[in-house]
Design an enzyme around this catalytic site. Structure first.
Site, PDB file in Angstrom:
ATOM      1  N   LYS A  82      -5.395  10.796   6.388  1.00  0.00           N
ATOM      2  CA  LYS A  82      -4.222  10.708   5.514  1.00  0.00           C
ATOM      3  C   LYS A  82      -3.431  12.004   5.307  1.00  0.00           C
ATOM      4  CE  LYS A  82      -3.472   6.553   4.498  1.00  0.00           C
ATOM      5  NZ  LYS A  82      -2.244   5.847   4.142  1.00  0.00           N
ATOM      6  N   ASP A 130      -4.513   4.241  -3.066  1.00  0.00           N
ATOM      7  CA  ASP A 130      -5.776   3.521  -3.110  1.00  0.00           C
ATOM      8  C   ASP A 130      -6.921   4.516  -2.990  1.00  0.00           C
ATOM      9  OD1 ASP A 130      -6.642   0.960  -3.435  1.00  0.00           O
ATOM     10  OD2 ASP A 130      -5.625   0.241  -1.648  1.00  0.00           O
TER      11      ASP A 130
HETATM   12  C1  LIG Z   1      -9.084   5.094   5.541  1.00  0.00           C
HETATM   13  C2  LIG Z   1      -7.812   4.369   5.725  1.00  0.00           C
HETATM   14  N1  LIG Z   1      -7.625   3.671   6.853  1.00  0.00           N
HETATM   15  C3  LIG Z   1      -6.477   3.011   7.075  1.00  0.00           C
HETATM   16  C4  LIG Z   1      -5.459   3.009   6.130  1.00  0.00           C
HETATM   17  C5  LIG Z   1      -4.215   2.220   6.406  1.00  0.00           C
HETATM   18  O1  LIG Z   1      -3.087   3.044   6.508  1.00  0.00           O
HETATM   19  P1  LIG Z   1      -1.631   2.438   6.248  1.00  0.00           P
HETATM   20  O2  LIG Z   1      -1.525   2.170   4.784  1.00  0.00           O
HETATM   21  O3  LIG Z   1      -0.709   3.476   6.749  1.00  0.00           O
HETATM   22  O4  LIG Z   1      -1.545   1.172   7.008  1.00  0.00           O
HETATM   23  C6  LIG Z   1      -5.626   3.717   4.931  1.00  0.00           C
HETATM   24  C7  LIG Z   1      -4.587   3.737   3.906  1.00  0.00           C
HETATM   25  O5  LIG Z   1      -4.754   4.251   2.832  1.00  0.00           O
HETATM   26  C8  LIG Z   1      -6.836   4.417   4.727  1.00  0.00           C
HETATM   27  O6  LIG Z   1      -7.050   5.110   3.603  1.00  0.00           O
END
Ligand SMILES: Cc1ncc(COP(=O)(O)O)c(C=O)c1O
Length: 405
Positions: A82, A130
């Site tokens: 992130k 989140d």
């Molecule tokens: C660990 C992880 N994987 C995948 C995602 C998905 O990313 P996106 O919201 O850009 O689709 C998030 C989003 O917070 C995440 O924290």
């Protein structure tokens, strides 16, 4: 958090509107934007590429040609991919903020090195999360010398709350789900005139989510460097989607670089929050109502970002939707691998990538529909490590340190 009855559902959706292989890349993410982000982020003091780990034992067990796992757990010491987007967007947003005098042309790397902290004192950035995005924004704001106020829903775990507060951000817990906290962040920011650093594009709010996606493109850029150095090409890539930002970024970057030779692009979502899948099925952006809770915390989103949708509407070839039980299974399998594979600490979202392959191995018809067979070479994105060590230990039965000392 592992509940008593974790779903082991699995289904796929083929995208009827998928672009032909020879079609030019679609959407608002640009080669220049990706290149700028890669150059800027590559100059940050803590930058290092993440490993791409082959899992030959798992591939052999599942009857697949090869599986490679891009492990984002160690990215900047923050547990997930992130910061590539969140912290990059912090620097870009600060450079644009009217209250930040005289830094409009300053490079993100100089801001992230704290060289302009004195110019930024008094600026508050706002975001909703989140868990991982808020941690990334808090980290970026602290590095630059600005303040951060992060909005989160009341189901976010204690460890994820603490990780954000430890970076000096003010955490505001709101009732409802992730989408409610996004609305609250925009409301409070609007009342106070504070800049928002959010990954969801809505209406005119596009520049920041585009910056975030361009930052995420670093993951694909690192993979492409491996291909340029002679690594075999991938036939499939599976990327998790919450609001769809990281999926769109990787899809667009690979499409731009590889054209007709790009891998088949599969979006992975939890069964409770499959907003991209619902949109692909409907042929238009669909907002889910109701409970979007999932143990794959970063994926608990009911609305796909408009920017992500502009890429994925034609760039995604298919989607796979799994229950949380498969994500836990994937985490356990990565922690206790077959001979030949190294143990890997994967959080819930990352475990979902391996869980999806385990689920498909029990459903040959679905695997066949996705074109998965003994010749397939699959790229998985391990989007997070153990971002909550207590939850990890509860699911896997061992601590992260016991799994990978
Ligand atoms: C660990 C992880 N994987 C995948 C995602 C998905 O990313 P996106 O919201 O850009 O689709 C998030 C989003 O917070 C995440 O924290």
């Amino acid at each position: 958090m592992p509940g008593p009855a974790q779903s082991r559902s699995v289904r796929i959706a083929m995208n009827a509107a998928a672009a032909p292989r020879e079609a030019p890349p679609a959407g608002p993410l640009t080669p220049t934007g990706f290149a700028d982000a890669y150059r800027e982020i590559g100059a940050w003091p803590a930058y290092a590429p993440t490993p791409l780990t082959p899992l030959p034992g798992l591939a052999a067990e599942l009857g697949l040609g090869a599986i490679h796992y891009k492990d984002e757990g160690g990215r900047f010491g923050l547990g997930s991919f992130k910061p590539l987007g969140g912290a990059y967007a912090v620097a870009r947003t600060l450079a644009r903020a009217p209250a930040a005098r005289g830094i409009a042309d300053v490079a993100a790397a100089d801001l992230m090195a704290g060289r302009h902290a004195g110019d930024l004192d008094g600026i508050t950035l706002v975001s909703a999360t989140d868990g991982n995005h808020g941690r990334a924004v808090a980290w970026g704001a602290r590095a630059c010398g600005a303040r951060a106020r992060i909005f989160a829903h009341d189901q976010m775990s204690a460890a994820r709350r603490a990780a954000i507060e430890a970076l000096g951000a003010e955490l505001v817990i709101c009732p409802g789900g992730y989408d409610d906290s996004v609305r609250e962040a925009f409301r409070v920011a609007g009342e106070n005139g504070w800049p928002v650093v959010q990954d969801t594009a809505i209406g005119d709010y596009r520049d920041v989510p585009i910056d975030i996606c361009h930052g995420y493109g670093v993951i694909a850029a690192e993979v492409l460097e491996g291909l340029a150095a002679g690594a075999p090409p991938f036939s499939h890539v599976i990327v998790q989607a919450g609001v769809g930002g990281v999926a769109a970024a990787i899809c667009a970057r690979l499409w731009q670089a590889l054209g007709a030779a790009r891998p088949r692009f599969i979006v992975l979502e939890p069964d409770n929050a499959a907003c991209v899948t619902a949109s692909l099925e409907a042929g238009r952006r669909v907002t889910l109502t109701g409970d979007t809770h999932t143990a794959m915390a970063g994926l608990a989103c009911g609305e796909v970002s408009e920017i992500a949708w502009e890429v994925l509407a034609t760039g995604a070839d298919a989607a796979i939707v799994i229950g949380d039980g498969w994500a836990f299974e994937g985490m356990r399998r990565l922690a206790a691998p077959l001979a030949g594979d190294p143990p890997i600490v994967a959080g819930e979202c990352a475990g979902g990538a391996v869980g999806a392959l385990l689920a498909l191995a029990e459903q040959p018809a679905l695997a066949g529909a996705l074109g998965l067979d003994g010749a397939s070479t699959i790229l998985l994105i391990g989007t997070e490590g153990a971002t909550d060590a207590a939850i990890y230990a509860e699911i896997v039965g061992r601590t992260p340190a016991e799994v990978a000392p």
